[in-house]
Design a protein around this motif. Structure first.
Motif, short mmCIF file in Angstrom:
data_model
loop_
_atom_site.label_atom_id
_atom_site.label_comp_id
_atom_site.label_asym_id
_atom_site.label_seq_id
_atom_site.Cartn_x
_atom_site.Cartn_y
_atom_site.Cartn_z
N GLN A 88 0.80 -1.22 0.00
CA GLN A 88 0.00 0.00 0.00
C GLN A 88 0.84 1.27 0.00
O GLN A 88 0.30 2.36 0.11
N GLY A 89 2.14 1.14 -0.13
CA GLY A 89 3.01 2.30 -0.16
C GLY A 89 3.33 2.82 1.23
O GLY A 89 2.69 2.47 2.21
N ASN A 90 4.36 3.67 1.31
CA ASN A 90 4.79 4.25 2.59
C ASN A 90 5.11 3.19 3.63
O ASN A 90 4.90 3.39 4.84
N GLY A 91 5.60 2.05 3.17
CA GLY A 91 5.97 0.98 4.09
C GLY A 91 4.81 0.19 4.65
O GLY A 91 5.00 -0.67 5.51
N GLN A 92 3.59 0.45 4.16
CA GLN A 92 2.42 -0.25 4.66
C GLN A 92 2.00 -1.34 3.68
O GLN A 92 2.18 -1.21 2.47
N ALA A 93 1.47 -2.43 4.25
CA ALA A 93 1.01 -3.55 3.44
C ALA A 93 -0.04 -4.32 4.22
O ALA A 93 -0.14 -4.21 5.44
#
Length: 218
Positions: A88-93
């Motif tokens: 999901q971008g910005n280190g988020q998943a």
């Protein structure tokens, strides 16, 4: 305390808070929430907790939130699960396998739908006092009206031991969840044989709370 603190703890495997079995208080008091199989369950700051797997045996939708990618990957690897991963971008998943979905990211910013019930064993007590109100407000915003929270806290003289985990006493629980129905399910005062007491702590207790959020007015 910032995100780097927790990233370091996981990177260095300093995870004394992790339990190798399901939490006894979860097993003892989960039924007090009256949750059905279809009720969705939120587990904030879930780490790689065995509790996730226990909850997934009872519920179709178990949603964890965890900052550390190391912890999330370890959970699935240790259970031999191969999750679907959505970056999901910005280190988020988001990691998902059968009944379990774990959002890897900051609890305060990840996009999570409100759930029916919540299990908090190690999230509130991981928060320094300056963040607890913000945390509690966020937790309540992710709990549906009429939802229930099983909350595990610790009560000890904070000046005698540096957190985390921090002491969150009865008065603070009542203040943080003002407007909810709050029931103390159990207080377990540890004796001198407990590891924390052996560190010189004069008293150390673990408490289990049932928090019931208000229902919507008709």
């Amino acid at each position: 305390m910032d995100a780097e603190f927790w990233h370091s703890r996981w990177a260095e495997n300093r995870i004394g808070f992790h339990l190798d079995d399901a939490n006894p208080l979860l097993l003892k008091y989960w039924s007090a929430l009256g949750a059905t199989r279809e009720d969705s369950v939120l587990v904030p700051m879930c780490g790689k907790s065995i509790d996730l797997d226990w909850l997934a045996q009872k519920h179709s939708h178990v949603i964890g939130v965890e900052l550390s990618q190391i912890a999330v990957r370890a959970f699935f690897a240790e259970h031999l699960y191969t999750p679907m991963v959505i970056e999901q971008g910005n280190g988020q998943a988001v990691y998902e396998f059968d009944e379990i979905k774990i959002h890897c990211g900051d609890f305060f910013t990840v996009q999570v739908e409100p759930t029916d019930v919540v299990y908090d064993r190690a999230a509130l007590i991981a928060m320094p006092k300056t963040l607890r109100k913000q945390y509690a407000d966020r937790l309540l915003s992710l709990t549906k009206p009429g939802g229930r929270i099983l909350l595990i806290t610790l009560d000890y003289p904070q000046e005698q031991l540096n957190g985390p985990p921090f002491s969150v006493d009865e008065a603070e629980v009542n203040a943080l969840f003002e407007g909810c129905k709050i029931t103390l399910l159990e207080r377990d005062d540890k004796d001198e044989s407990h590891p924390r007491r052996q560190q010189g702590i004069s008293r150390f207790a673990e408490e289990a709370w049932l928090i019931e959020t208000p229902t919507l007015a008709l």
